[in-house]
Enzyme design. Structure first.
Site, mmCIF file in Angstrom:
data_model
loop_
_atom_site.group_PDB
_atom_site.id
_atom_site.type_symbol
_atom_site.label_atom_id
_atom_site.label_comp_id
_atom_site.label_asym_id
_atom_site.label_seq_id
_atom_site.Cartn_x
_atom_site.Cartn_y
_atom_site.Cartn_z
ATOM 1 N N ASN A 75 -10.491 -2.576 -6.198
ATOM 2 C CA ASN A 75 -9.695 -1.615 -6.974
ATOM 3 C C ASN A 75 -10.363 -1.217 -8.294
ATOM 4 O OD1 ASN A 75 -6.442 -2.973 -5.960
ATOM 5 N ND2 ASN A 75 -7.581 -1.224 -5.139
ATOM 6 N N ASP B 158 0.838 -1.204 0.000
ATOM 7 C CA ASP B 158 0.000 0.000 0.000
ATOM 8 C C ASP B 158 0.873 1.253 0.000
ATOM 9 O OD1 ASP B 158 -2.258 1.533 0.038
ATOM 10 O OD2 ASP B 158 -2.808 1.110 2.118
HETATM 11 C C1 FPP Z 1 -1.723 0.196 -3.418
HETATM 12 O O1 FPP Z 1 -1.297 1.532 -3.430
HETATM 13 C C2 FPP Z 1 -1.171 -0.551 -4.530
HETATM 14 C C3 FPP Z 1 -1.889 -1.118 -5.538
HETATM 15 C C4 FPP Z 1 -3.346 -1.031 -5.621
HETATM 16 C C5 FPP Z 1 -1.233 -1.819 -6.669
HETATM 17 C C6 FPP Z 1 -0.081 -2.738 -6.318
HETATM 18 C C7 FPP Z 1 0.596 -3.087 -7.560
HETATM 19 C C8 FPP Z 1 1.916 -3.070 -7.762
HETATM 20 C C9 FPP Z 1 2.926 -2.749 -6.735
HETATM 21 C C10 FPP Z 1 2.370 -3.361 -9.136
HETATM 22 C C11 FPP Z 1 3.251 -4.523 -9.282
HETATM 23 C C12 FPP Z 1 2.749 -5.803 -8.761
HETATM 24 C C13 FPP Z 1 3.257 -7.004 -9.119
HETATM 25 C C14 FPP Z 1 2.882 -8.209 -8.360
HETATM 26 C C15 FPP Z 1 4.187 -7.169 -10.230
HETATM 27 P P1 FPP Z 1 -2.402 2.687 -3.509
HETATM 28 O O2 FPP Z 1 -2.571 3.070 -4.934
HETATM 29 O O3 FPP Z 1 -3.666 2.229 -2.838
HETATM 30 O O4 FPP Z 1 -1.692 3.811 -2.714
HETATM 31 P P2 FPP Z 1 -2.398 4.987 -1.881
HETATM 32 O O5 FPP Z 1 -3.098 4.329 -0.731
HETATM 33 O O6 FPP Z 1 -1.234 5.806 -1.446
HETATM 34 O O7 FPP Z 1 -3.313 5.692 -2.802
#
Ligand code: FPP
Length: 238
Positions: A65, A17
């Site tokens: 998401n 996250d």
């Molecule tokens: C959460 O941060 C993250 C995600 C929803 C996406 C996770 C995906 C990756 C790290 C890409 C690569 C993955 C693999 C397995 C290759 P957020 O967008 O919710 O952050 P925020 O809470 O700060 O808005």
């Protein structure tokens, strides 16, 4: 001298996250944070494999998401799909078996093909198992298990066994997580492995996912090593 971690978990799951906040705090678009998150995925996978942790699960994309703007869901999916493709040779080199869990229904053919190719190629690897949850939710997992159980119509006494039920979850055969790490300071399970996390040790860190590196993972393992796990019993009866 490198300090040995006394008690290693068999299965670590991570809620990655903070990608969006990482990017916004630098005046960048949220999607830059998702791309940067791949570096942290690589570092965490390498570290877990080096340490000899048998199972590492990463929550890459939740069912919830899809509620984000399409430009962002498209970007996250393409980061995941490209990373799978680019990292498969490294998984082969490091003897890592990669498995994808989650609802395949809403995923497009390109994503499904990349996932299937990666699973097929790495299926014979005998080192760490990397579980990547894409379009996953814990409630979905429980419901799909119930549906398959009912379809197969096992005798009622089997329906009542937690072991039989677990064998219908998408993590069948995988030990329940010993340690769950969530980055970015949020303290929630967010519909990740709900059934599987019944007795998981929870570890929350303020580090944003794109900044998460080996020392941060090590700190989590050290904290886990100092936890007393009683599973509802008392110390003497364990
Ligand atoms: C959460 O941060 C993250 C995600 C929803 C996406 C996770 C995906 C990756 C790290 C890409 C690569 C993955 C693999 C397995 C290759 P957020 O967008 O919710 O952050 P925020 O809470 O700060 O808005």
């Amino acid at each position: 001298m490198v300090k040995q971690i006394e008690k290693l978990p068999d299965h670590v799951c991570i809620i990655m996250d903070g990608n969006g906040r990482w990017a916004l705090s630098r005046g960048l678009e949220r999607n830059v944070g998702h791309r940067q998150g791949v570096e942290a995925v690589r570092a965490a996978t390498e570290y877990a494999a080096e340490k000899g942790i048998p199972y590492l699960s990463l929550f890459a994309f939740s069912e919830e998401n899809w509620g984000r703007p399409k430009s962002e869901t498209d970007a996250i999916m393409s980061v995941i799909v490209n990373a799978i493709h680019n990292e498969t040779p490294k998984m082969m080199k490091n003897n890592i078996r990669c498995v994808f869990i989650g609802d395949r229904e809403q995923l497009d053919n390109k994503a499904l093909k990349r996932m299937d190719d990666c699973m097929r190629q790495t299926a014979g690897n005998t080192g760490m198992t990397l579980i990547v949850a894409v379009n996953y939710s814990g409630k979905w997992d429980i419901l799909q298990a119930v549906k398959r159980l009912l379809e197969e119509n096992p005798p009622a006494e089997q329906l009542l066994s937690p072991e039989v039920f677990s064998s219908y979850l998408s993590t069948a055969g995988v030990p329940e997580p010993d340690l769950m790490i969530r980055t970015s300071g949020e303290m929630r399970i967010s519909n990740f492995m709900l059934w599987q996390m019944a007795y998981t040790e929870l570890y929350f860190t303020p580090v944003l996912w794109p900044d998460f590196r080996k020392p941060d993972f090590e700190a989590a393992l050290n904290a886990y090593s100092n936890r007393k796990r009683r599973f509802g019993k008392i110390e003497e009866s364990i």
